[in-house]
Design a protein around this motif. Sequence first.
Motif, PDB file in Angstrom:
ATOM      1  N   ILE A 198    -114.646 -62.038 -56.820  1.00 43.68           N
ATOM      2  CA  ILE A 198    -113.656 -62.698 -57.666  1.00 43.68           C
ATOM      3  C   ILE A 198    -112.319 -62.019 -57.436  1.00 43.68           C
ATOM      4  N   VAL A 199    -111.275 -62.817 -57.147  1.00 42.02           N
ATOM      5  CA  VAL A 199    -109.974 -62.262 -56.833  1.00 42.02           C
ATOM      6  C   VAL A 199    -108.884 -63.016 -57.582  1.00 42.02           C
ATOM      7  N   ASP A 200    -107.946 -62.257 -58.150  1.00 42.93           N
ATOM      8  CA  ASP A 200    -106.751 -62.844 -58.746  1.00 42.93           C
ATOM      9  C   ASP A 200    -105.565 -62.222 -58.017  1.00 42.93           C
ATOM     10  N   LYS A 201    -105.079 -62.921 -56.965  1.00 51.99           N
ATOM     11  CA  LYS A 201    -104.031 -62.339 -56.136  1.00 51.99           C
ATOM     12  C   LYS A 201    -102.742 -62.138 -56.909  1.00 51.99           C
ATOM     13  N   ALA A 202    -102.428 -63.067 -57.796  1.00 48.66           N
ATOM     14  CA  ALA A 202    -101.185 -62.961 -58.552  1.00 48.66           C
ATOM     15  C   ALA A 202    -101.159 -61.694 -59.398  1.00 48.66           C
ATOM     16  N   ALA A 203    -102.288 -61.380 -60.013  1.00 48.71           N
ATOM     17  CA  ALA A 203    -102.377 -60.186 -60.864  1.00 48.71           C
ATOM     18  C   ALA A 203    -102.851 -58.958 -60.091  1.00 48.71           C
ATOM     19  N   ARG A 204    -103.113 -59.127 -58.769  1.00 46.65           N
ATOM     20  CA  ARG A 204    -103.634 -58.050 -57.926  1.00 46.65           C
ATOM     21  C   ARG A 204    -104.923 -57.466 -58.495  1.00 46.65           C
ATOM     22  N   LYS A 205    -105.818 -58.337 -58.892  1.00 49.64           N
ATOM     23  CA  LYS A 205    -107.098 -57.922 -59.436  1.00 49.64           C
ATOM     24  C   LYS A 205    -108.213 -58.372 -58.502  1.00 49.64           C
ATOM     25  N   VAL A 206    -109.217 -57.519 -58.347  1.00 50.76           N
ATOM     26  CA  VAL A 206    -110.356 -57.839 -57.500  1.00 50.76           C
ATOM     27  C   VAL A 206    -111.624 -57.348 -58.173  1.00 50.76           C
ATOM     28  N   ASN A 207    -112.683 -58.088 -58.015  1.00 53.47           N
ATOM     29  CA  ASN A 207    -113.975 -57.708 -58.576  1.00 53.47           C
ATOM     30  C   ASN A 207    -115.047 -58.164 -57.590  1.00 53.47           C
ATOM     31  N   VAL A 208    -115.489 -57.254 -56.723  1.00 57.54           N
ATOM     32  CA  VAL A 208    -116.411 -57.578 -55.631  1.00 57.54           C
ATOM     33  C   VAL A 208    -117.700 -56.789 -55.797  1.00 57.54           C
ATOM     34  N   LYS A 209    -118.813 -57.456 -55.629  1.00 60.45           N
ATOM     35  CA  LYS A 209    -120.104 -56.791 -55.631  1.00 60.45           C
ATOM     36  C   LYS A 209    -121.013 -57.479 -54.627  1.00 60.45           C
ATOM     37  N   VAL A 210    -121.458 -56.719 -53.622  1.00 60.38           N
ATOM     38  CA  VAL A 210    -122.330 -57.248 -52.575  1.00 60.38           C
ATOM     39  C   VAL A 210    -123.561 -56.357 -52.478  1.00 60.38           C
ATOM     40  N   THR A 211    -124.733 -56.948 -52.543  1.00 58.02           N
ATOM     41  CA  THR A 211    -125.980 -56.191 -52.385  1.00 58.02           C
ATOM     42  C   THR A 211    -126.863 -56.894 -51.362  1.00 58.02           C
ATOM     43  N   VAL A 212    -127.596 -56.105 -50.599  1.00 57.39           N
ATOM     44  CA  VAL A 212    -128.566 -56.627 -49.628  1.00 57.39           C
ATOM     45  C   VAL A 212    -129.905 -55.974 -49.912  1.00 57.39           C
ATOM     46  N   HIS A 213    -130.955 -56.781 -50.009  1.00 58.73           N
ATOM     47  CA  HIS A 213    -132.294 -56.273 -50.288  1.00 58.73           C
ATOM     48  C   HIS A 213    -133.227 -56.547 -49.113  1.00 58.73           C
ATOM     49  N   LYS A 214    -134.114 -55.597 -48.867  1.00 59.87           N
ATOM     50  CA  LYS A 214    -135.219 -55.794 -47.924  1.00 59.87           C
ATOM     51  C   LYS A 214    -136.500 -55.702 -48.737  1.00 59.87           C
ATOM     52  N   THR A 249    -138.347 -55.585 -51.796  1.00 64.51           N
ATOM     53  CA  THR A 249    -137.914 -55.266 -53.157  1.00 64.51           C
ATOM     54  C   THR A 249    -136.937 -54.088 -53.207  1.00 64.51           C
ATOM     55  N   SER A 250    -136.535 -53.571 -52.040  1.00 62.92           N
ATOM     56  CA  SER A 250    -135.670 -52.391 -52.001  1.00 62.92           C
ATOM     57  C   SER A 250    -134.235 -52.777 -51.683  1.00 62.92           C
ATOM     58  N   GLU A 251    -133.295 -52.170 -52.394  1.00 61.62           N
ATOM     59  CA  GLU A 251    -131.887 -52.372 -52.105  1.00 61.62           C
ATOM     60  C   GLU A 251    -131.498 -51.495 -50.927  1.00 61.62           C
ATOM     61  N   VAL A 252    -130.985 -52.108 -49.854  1.00 65.01           N
ATOM     62  CA  VAL A 252    -130.635 -51.364 -48.654  1.00 65.01           C
ATOM     63  C   VAL A 252    -129.124 -51.274 -48.451  1.00 65.01           C
ATOM     64  N   TYR A 253    -128.350 -52.031 -49.224  1.00 65.67           N
ATOM     65  CA  TYR A 253    -126.886 -51.983 -49.097  1.00 65.67           C
ATOM     66  C   TYR A 253    -126.277 -52.414 -50.422  1.00 65.67           C
ATOM     67  N   HIS A 254    -125.324 -51.632 -50.905  1.00 63.94           N
ATOM     68  CA  HIS A 254    -124.656 -51.939 -52.168  1.00 63.94           C
ATOM     69  C   HIS A 254    -123.193 -51.555 -52.028  1.00 63.94           C
ATOM     70  N   LEU A 255    -122.309 -52.534 -52.174  1.00 60.16           N
ATOM     71  CA  LEU A 255    -120.875 -52.289 -52.137  1.00 60.16           C
ATOM     72  C   LEU A 255    -120.253 -52.961 -53.355  1.00 60.16           C
ATOM     73  N   GLU A 256    -119.486 -52.167 -54.109  1.00 61.52           N
ATOM     74  CA  GLU A 256    -118.888 -52.676 -55.340  1.00 61.52           C
ATOM     75  C   GLU A 256    -117.481 -52.104 -55.488  1.00 61.52           C
ATOM     76  N   ALA A 257    -116.527 -52.968 -55.787  1.00 63.93           N
ATOM     77  CA  ALA A 257    -115.152 -52.516 -56.004  1.00 63.93           C
ATOM     78  C   ALA A 257    -114.503 -53.407 -57.047  1.00 63.93           C
ATOM     79  N   THR A 258    -113.880 -52.793 -58.041  1.00 62.65           N
ATOM     80  CA  THR A 258    -113.232 -53.582 -59.091  1.00 62.65           C
ATOM     81  C   THR A 258    -112.079 -52.819 -59.713  1.00 62.65           C
ATOM     82  N   ASN A 259    -110.987 -53.523 -59.952  1.00 61.70           N
ATOM     83  CA  ASN A 259    -109.901 -53.005 -60.780  1.00 61.70           C
ATOM     84  C   ASN A 259    -109.586 -54.006 -61.884  1.00 61.70           C
ATOM     85  N   LYS A 260    -110.604 -54.819 -62.191  1.00 57.69           N
ATOM     86  CA  LYS A 260    -110.436 -55.852 -63.215  1.00 57.69           C
ATOM     87  C   LYS A 260    -110.405 -55.253 -64.611  1.00 57.69           C
TER      88      LYS A 260
END
Length: 274
Positions: free
Chosen positions: A1-17, A19-30
């Motif tokens: 989720i991105v609000d370019k006008a307010a320069r806000k970002v809320n990103v969360k990406v996960t990858v599972h193999k 039942t195990s989580e093998v990749y997790h990336l999260e960034a937010t300034n919301k």
Amino acid sequence: IVDKAARKVNVKVTVHKDTSEVYHLEATNKQTPYKFVFKSPYVVPLYNYMKGQTWFTWMMPVSTMSPFDVIVKFNQADKSMLLKTNIDTHENQLEVVPIGGGKFNVEFDHEVVAEFVAADKKVEVTRTMKDGTQLKTMVTWTRGDLVENTATVTVMYRGVAQVATIGWNVRDLAHGTVKIDVMGKKAPFVGDFEFHRNIKWNVLNARGFELVWNGKITSNMMETVATPIITDAKITYNNRDVQVKIEEKFNAKTYALMFNTKPFNFALLPFFEV
């Protein structure tokens, strides 16, 4: 989720193999605190592979997966910061805590190790290791701004300086850059070494982003990096489609980890491709 006008970002990406989580990336300034999270149990096995283990051992995740967790939180209001890591089951926590009057405490694993004034742009920490050796660390920075700055970390160990320069610009969290240059001599386990990384990310829209990094590593004590390892990598996410390409060149050979969801493709070149 991105609000370019307010320069806000809320990103969360996960990858599972399975039942195990093998990749997790999260960034937010919301919301406060701002947060960055990266987790993957494959980073430590890859490092072990680079130290000399076989590629076959690296690809056996059941027996070799080990935590590599990095969590960063920053409170824009009071300028406090938290860094928590769990690397190969070794957990540490570093906090910068405001104490008033423009002063801050540096706490390592809940122990106050230093006090500094932000305007001085410098902090020094001296710790005594288990073998009695003193480890002196000095950090300097160029600006009074935690979202865009350049910091130099100098660690003195047995009279030899190990120097890291880290520059970053996350003022617009949707389009960030980080540059890391580390150089040292006679360091434990890695000897004389260099580590360089350039990292950029762009949040394209609410359904897409790309993460790009490149650089090189050398060490005179690790056989696999006696000649430079050149890294070139890119991860793209667009409308639920994921494309990953991580390429490593060393000893006159090229190795690549590739993963695409559409069309599906998984490869560890030159060993196999599905």
